[in-house]
Write a protein that holds these residues in place. Structure first.
Motif, mmCIF file in Angstrom:
data_model
loop_
_atom_site.group_PDB
_atom_site.id
_atom_site.type_symbol
_atom_site.label_atom_id
_atom_site.label_comp_id
_atom_site.label_asym_id
_atom_site.label_seq_id
_atom_site.Cartn_x
_atom_site.Cartn_y
_atom_site.Cartn_z
ATOM 1 N N ALA A 151 21.421 -84.887 67.654
ATOM 2 C CA ALA A 151 21.221 -84.427 69.028
ATOM 3 C C ALA A 151 22.040 -85.296 69.973
ATOM 4 C CB ALA A 151 19.740 -84.508 69.397
ATOM 5 N N VAL A 152 22.480 -84.724 71.072
ATOM 6 C CA VAL A 152 23.227 -85.489 72.067
ATOM 7 C C VAL A 152 22.308 -86.546 72.673
ATOM 8 C CG1 VAL A 152 24.389 -85.355 74.303
ATOM 9 C CG2 VAL A 152 24.850 -83.637 72.558
ATOM 10 N N GLN A 153 22.791 -87.759 72.746
ATOM 11 C CA GLN A 153 22.010 -88.886 73.243
ATOM 12 C C GLN A 153 21.828 -88.776 74.766
ATOM 13 O OE1 GLN A 153 24.714 -91.952 72.120
ATOM 14 N NE2 GLN A 153 24.344 -91.676 69.939
ATOM 15 N N PRO A 154 20.581 -88.805 75.250
ATOM 16 C CA PRO A 154 20.355 -88.740 76.699
ATOM 17 C C PRO A 154 21.092 -89.831 77.464
ATOM 18 C CG PRO A 154 18.293 -88.450 75.521
ATOM 19 C CD PRO A 154 19.337 -88.842 74.502
ATOM 20 N N SER A 155 21.178 -91.024 76.886
ATOM 21 C CA SER A 155 21.882 -92.111 77.580
ATOM 22 C C SER A 155 23.379 -91.821 77.675
ATOM 23 C CB SER A 155 21.633 -93.446 76.893
ATOM 24 O OG SER A 155 21.996 -93.373 75.532
ATOM 25 N N ALA A 156 23.944 -91.108 76.705
ATOM 26 C CA ALA A 156 25.364 -90.732 76.777
ATOM 27 C C ALA A 156 25.590 -89.758 77.927
ATOM 28 C CB ALA A 156 25.824 -90.123 75.450
ATOM 29 N N VAL A 157 24.645 -88.849 78.127
ATOM 30 C CA VAL A 157 24.752 -87.900 79.248
ATOM 31 C C VAL A 157 24.719 -88.665 80.572
ATOM 32 C CG1 VAL A 157 23.634 -85.973 80.438
ATOM 33 C CG2 VAL A 157 23.761 -85.982 77.938
ATOM 34 N N LYS A 158 23.814 -89.629 80.682
ATOM 35 C CA LYS A 158 23.720 -90.410 81.923
ATOM 36 C C LYS A 158 25.007 -91.182 82.189
ATOM 37 C CE LYS A 158 21.197 -94.050 84.315
ATOM 38 N NZ LYS A 158 22.403 -94.353 85.054
ATOM 39 N N ASN B 155 24.260 -80.549 81.496
ATOM 40 C CA ASN B 155 22.906 -80.002 81.345
ATOM 41 C C ASN B 155 22.779 -79.244 80.031
ATOM 42 O OD1 ASN B 155 22.158 -81.030 83.837
ATOM 43 N ND2 ASN B 155 22.453 -79.095 84.915
ATOM 44 N N GLU B 156 23.803 -78.481 79.688
ATOM 45 C CA GLU B 156 23.790 -77.731 78.428
ATOM 46 C C GLU B 156 23.834 -78.673 77.228
ATOM 47 O OE1 GLU B 156 26.651 -74.546 78.223
ATOM 48 O OE2 GLU B 156 26.168 -73.907 80.252
ATOM 49 N N LEU B 157 24.636 -79.727 77.324
ATOM 50 C CA LEU B 157 24.720 -80.682 76.215
ATOM 51 C C LEU B 157 23.386 -81.386 75.992
ATOM 52 C CD1 LEU B 157 28.242 -82.326 76.683
ATOM 53 C CD2 LEU B 157 27.587 -80.409 75.221
ATOM 54 N N GLU B 158 22.667 -81.647 77.077
ATOM 55 C CA GLU B 158 21.357 -82.307 76.974
ATOM 56 C C GLU B 158 20.373 -81.492 76.135
ATOM 57 O OE1 GLU B 158 20.002 -85.040 80.581
ATOM 58 O OE2 GLU B 158 20.538 -83.021 81.231
ATOM 59 N N LEU B 159 20.564 -80.187 76.102
ATOM 60 C CA LEU B 159 19.652 -79.300 75.381
ATOM 61 C C LEU B 159 19.940 -79.219 73.885
ATOM 62 C CD1 LEU B 159 19.519 -76.348 77.950
ATOM 63 C CD2 LEU B 159 17.882 -78.236 77.673
ATOM 64 N N HIS C 40 30.502 -78.222 88.260
ATOM 65 C CA HIS C 40 30.766 -77.546 86.991
ATOM 66 C C HIS C 40 30.442 -78.463 85.818
ATOM 67 C CE1 HIS C 40 32.801 -75.427 83.771
ATOM 68 N NE2 HIS C 40 33.522 -76.505 83.563
ATOM 69 N N TRP C 41 30.841 -79.710 85.915
ATOM 70 C CA TRP C 41 30.614 -80.641 84.813
ATOM 71 C C TRP C 41 29.142 -81.005 84.685
ATOM 72 C CZ3 TRP C 41 34.236 -79.916 81.741
ATOM 73 C CH2 TRP C 41 35.544 -79.732 82.168
ATOM 74 N N ASN C 42 28.403 -81.007 85.787
ATOM 75 C CA ASN C 42 26.958 -81.225 85.704
ATOM 76 C C ASN C 42 26.301 -80.115 84.900
ATOM 77 O OD1 ASN C 42 26.152 -83.677 86.872
ATOM 78 N ND2 ASN C 42 26.468 -82.862 88.920
ATOM 79 N N CYS C 43 26.746 -78.876 85.107
ATOM 80 C CA CYS C 43 26.213 -77.745 84.339
ATOM 81 C C CYS C 43 26.526 -77.922 82.852
ATOM 82 C CB CYS C 43 26.781 -76.424 84.854
ATOM 83 S SG CYS C 43 26.211 -75.981 86.496
ATOM 84 N N GLU C 44 27.755 -78.354 82.557
ATOM 85 C CA GLU C 44 28.135 -78.596 81.160
ATOM 86 C C GLU C 44 27.252 -79.679 80.538
ATOM 87 O OE1 GLU C 44 30.670 -77.303 79.174
ATOM 88 O OE2 GLU C 44 31.165 -75.816 80.701
ATOM 89 N N ILE D 173 34.678 -81.546 78.393
ATOM 90 C CA ILE D 173 33.560 -82.356 77.899
ATOM 91 C C ILE D 173 33.011 -81.618 76.684
ATOM 92 C CG2 ILE D 173 31.224 -83.194 78.329
ATOM 93 C CD1 ILE D 173 31.834 -83.371 81.260
ATOM 94 N N TYR D 174 32.779 -82.360 75.584
ATOM 95 C CA TYR D 174 32.215 -81.704 74.402
ATOM 96 C C TYR D 174 31.427 -82.716 73.564
ATOM 97 C CZ TYR D 174 36.535 -83.569 72.380
ATOM 98 O OH TYR D 174 37.569 -84.390 71.997
ATOM 99 N N PRO D 175 30.445 -82.216 72.817
ATOM 100 C CA PRO D 175 29.634 -83.101 71.983
ATOM 101 C C PRO D 175 30.328 -83.417 70.662
ATOM 102 C CG PRO D 175 28.896 -80.857 71.688
ATOM 103 C CD PRO D 175 29.989 -80.822 72.743
ATOM 104 N N THR D 176 29.927 -84.527 70.061
ATOM 105 C CA THR D 176 30.378 -84.849 68.706
ATOM 106 C C THR D 176 29.177 -84.722 67.767
ATOM 107 O OG1 THR D 176 29.858 -87.203 68.640
ATOM 108 C CG2 THR D 176 31.953 -86.556 69.718
ATOM 109 N N PRO D 177 29.409 -84.617 66.478
ATOM 110 C CA PRO D 177 28.288 -84.522 65.541
ATOM 111 C C PRO D 177 27.464 -85.806 65.418
ATOM 112 C CG PRO D 177 30.410 -84.165 64.416
ATOM 113 C CD PRO D 177 30.695 -84.428 65.851
ATOM 114 N N PHE D 178 27.915 -86.869 66.081
ATOM 115 C CA PHE D 178 27.232 -88.162 66.016
ATOM 116 C C PHE D 178 26.277 -88.398 67.188
ATOM 117 C CE2 PHE D 178 31.562 -88.413 64.323
ATOM 118 C CZ PHE D 178 31.242 -88.505 62.981
ATOM 119 N N GLY D 179 26.166 -87.415 68.103
ATOM 120 C CA GLY D 179 25.294 -87.551 69.268
ATOM 121 C C GLY D 179 25.997 -88.103 70.485
ATOM 122 N N SER D 180 27.269 -88.397 70.361
ATOM 123 C CA SER D 180 28.055 -88.890 71.498
ATOM 124 C C SER D 180 28.729 -87.717 72.200
ATOM 125 C CB SER D 180 29.090 -89.908 71.013
ATOM 126 O OG SER D 180 29.939 -89.323 70.045
#
Length: 92
Positions: free
Chosen positions: A25-32, A9-13, A3-7, A51-58
Motif C-alpha cells: 500500500a502507498v505509505q501515508p507519510s510518502a503522500v504527506k 488523494n487517489e494514491l492514498e486509497l 490536480h496533483w492533490n487529486c492524484e 506522480i505514480y506509485p511504486t510496488p514498494f509503497g513509495s
C-alpha cells in the motif's frame, strides 16, 4: 497543485496488492512528503509531469523541461533523486 492533490488523494486509497502482484500500500507519510514538496518547490526545476506509485509503497515524481529530467522517489524512510541535465554547465 490542485490536480496533483487529486492524484495524491487517489494514491492514498491504494491498498496492498493494488497492482495484483503483491505490491505494498502507498505509505501515508510518502503522500504527506509529496504534498510538502509540491507546496515548497521552486518553479525553477520546471513543472511536475507525473506522480505514480511504486510496488514498494513509495511514490515517484517526475519533472522535465526540454532535455532536463528529474525523478524523485519518496518513501517514509527517505527520498532518492535521479537527474539528467541536458546542459551539464547549467546551474540549478
Amino acid at each position: 497543485m490542485n490536480h496533483w492533490n487529486c492524484e495524491l488523494n487517489e494514491l492514498e486509497l491504494l491498498g496492498d496488492d493494488w497492482d495484483g502482484e503483491n505490491s505494498a500500500a502507498v505509505q501515508p507519510s510518502a503522500v504527506k512528503i509529496c504534498r510538502d514538496i509540491l507546496e515548497n518547490t521552486s518553479s525553477s526545476i520546471g513543472s511536475l509531469q507525473e506522480i505514480y506509485p511504486t510496488p514498494f509503497g513509495s511514490i515517484c515524481m517526475e519533472w522535465s523541461v526540454g532535455k532536463d529530467y528529474v525523478n524523485a522517489e519518496i518513501a517514509s524512510t527517505g527520498i532518492a533523486f535521479f537527474h539528467n541535465f541536458g546542459d551539464p554547465a547549467k546551474k540549478y
